[in-house]
Design an enzyme around this catalytic site. Structure first.
Site, short mmCIF file in Angstrom:
data_model
loop_
_atom_site.label_atom_id
_atom_site.label_comp_id
_atom_site.label_asym_id
_atom_site.label_seq_id
_atom_site.Cartn_x
_atom_site.Cartn_y
_atom_site.Cartn_z
N ARG A 86 34.40 -3.85 54.09
CA ARG A 86 35.19 -3.42 55.26
C ARG A 86 34.62 -2.06 55.68
NH1 ARG A 86 41.51 -3.54 54.98
NH2 ARG A 86 41.24 -3.83 57.24
N ASP A 231 42.61 6.07 57.29
CA ASP A 231 41.49 5.31 56.72
C ASP A 231 40.20 6.11 56.69
OD1 ASP A 231 43.45 3.05 57.74
OD2 ASP A 231 42.18 2.28 56.13
N ASN A 241 43.20 5.24 61.76
CA ASN A 241 44.25 4.59 60.97
C ASN A 241 44.59 3.27 61.67
OD1 ASN A 241 46.11 4.64 58.70
ND2 ASN A 241 47.74 4.86 60.20
O1 MRU Z 1 43.96 -2.98 57.27
P1 MRU Z 1 44.68 -2.22 56.19
O2 MRU Z 1 45.99 -2.82 55.81
O3 MRU Z 1 43.78 -1.93 55.00
O4 MRU Z 1 44.99 -0.81 56.87
C1 MRU Z 1 45.63 0.16 56.11
C2 MRU Z 1 45.99 1.38 56.88
O5 MRU Z 1 45.65 1.53 58.04
C3 MRU Z 1 46.73 2.45 56.14
O6 MRU Z 1 47.58 3.14 57.01
C4 MRU Z 1 45.71 3.43 55.54
O7 MRU Z 1 44.74 2.75 54.80
C5 MRU Z 1 46.36 4.43 54.68
S1 MRU Z 1 46.94 3.69 53.17
C6 MRU Z 1 47.60 4.92 52.18
#
Ligand code: MRU
Length: 331
Positions: A86, A231, A241
């Site tokens: 990812r 992220d 994010n």
């Molecule tokens: O696609 P995801 O579910 O991995 O996305 C996660 C997020 O956007 C969270 O807000 C981010 O990773 C922070 S987790 C502490």
């Protein structure tokens, strides 16, 4: 698999994860014995959230080192496949590279490093969210606090504890939370499936809302502070994010509501001057055209499905890590 309570952990010869695709219907653990199984779990979001992805990257390198022995090139190839499974969360490559740096010491050294990173994840996130909780109490006069959050940032998004939801855990323990408004978080519903589940488990009063209702909640004065995770954070404090975060920040700024980002410093990418170069993952059209396997759009509908967006630092009151306020408009 007795004794596994973390979202992601190592057990004997395998990586064990809480299967986040099965929640909230079922709390199920999965044993992942190959790098390919781990990459599949990462890509279908069975393990997700930036800190948990960092742990997954590190444990994935440990798994590869154990199974491939002295085949260093093959381990490095596995590491690269993991790091690119990812693209947006900075922690994934960070976790892979930190574990890989232990490879000269052998497979046991890589596993020891990965396990140390898991312990560190909880410690660091507890500290970051403590700093953010203190900041919220300083910024917001009303007691108890009414918070709004997006996506899932609790223990399911990390090894344990969490980031933005970690703030809720600290404040709830101090009797300072009236309620949490949890965005459902379209299209994969991390807010509805995971955040609501964690809040209920912790006994925190909450209401789930469609993402499209968040601006109305802010306009009606129902929110004292918005708090989210990250992220990837660029050097200037721009934050990538979950998709919808940018719109939430715009609405919070319009209504004068503090907007706080909480993340471990491993989410900060100092190689990027600002958020414009952050790679945004685009996901499958079926996440939009189908709900629980049923078509909700005409066959062949064209789709725009970015998994993340970038919130410019000027819309952010503070980005908080374990080292304190990193960036933002505070003061
Ligand atoms: O696609 P995801 O579910 O991995 O996305 C996660 C997020 O956007 C969270 O807000 C981010 O990773 C922070 S987790 C502490």
């Amino acid at each position: 698999m007795g004794g596994v309570t973390r979202t992601i952990d190592w057990d004997t010869d395998a990586i064990v994860i809480v299967d986040q695709c099965a929640l909230p219907a079922e709390y199920r653990l999965l044993r992942l014995r190959t790098v390919d199984e781990l990459i599949g779990a990462i890509q279908r979001l069975a393990v997700r959230g930036a800190p948990a992805l960092g742990a997954a990257g590190a444990l994935g390198v440990a798994l590869s080192a154990r199974t491939r022995g002295t085949a260093t090139e093959a381990i490095r190839a596995d590491a690269e496949r993991l790091a690119t499974a990812r693209p947006t969360a900075a922690n994934l490559r960070w976790g892979v590279e930190r574990a890989l740096a232990a490879l000269p010491g052998g497979a046991d050294a890589v596993l020891a490093e990965a396990q140390a990173m898991l312990t560190e994840d909880e410690r660091v996130n507890r500290i970051a969210s403590r700093h953010a909780a203190d900041l919220l109490l300083e910024l917001c006069a009303r007691r108890p606090l009414r918070l709004l959050t997006h996506c899932n940032t609790g223990r399911l998004a990390a090894v344990d504890w969490g980031t933005a939801l970690g703030v809720v855990w600290h404040l709830h323990a101090a009797g300072q939370v009236e309620y949490v408004l949890a965005d459902e978080t379209r299209p994969l519903l991390q807010g509805a499936r995971l955040t609501a589940w964690e809040l209920a488990e912790a006994g925190v009063p909450y209401r789930l809302l469609p993402d499209s209702a968040a601006a109305a909640a802010l306009a009606r004065g129902l929110v004292d502070c918005a708090v989210v995770g990250a992220d990837r954070i660029a050097a200037n404090g721009d934050v990538a994010n979950k998709i919808g975060t940018y719109g939430l920040a715009l609405a919070a700024a319009r209504h004068g509501v503090p907007f706080i980002v909480v993340a471990p410093s491993s989410t900060v990418d100092t190689t990027l001057a600002d958020g414009s170069a952050i790679v945004i993952e685009e996901r499958a059209a079926t996440e939009i055209t189908h709900v629980a396997g049923t078509a909700v759009a005409p066959e062949g509908a064209a789709v725009f499905n970015p998994a993340f967006d970038v919130t410019p630092v000027e819309l952010i009151t503070a980005v908080v890590t374990e080292h304190g306020v990193f960036a933002g408009n505070r003061g």
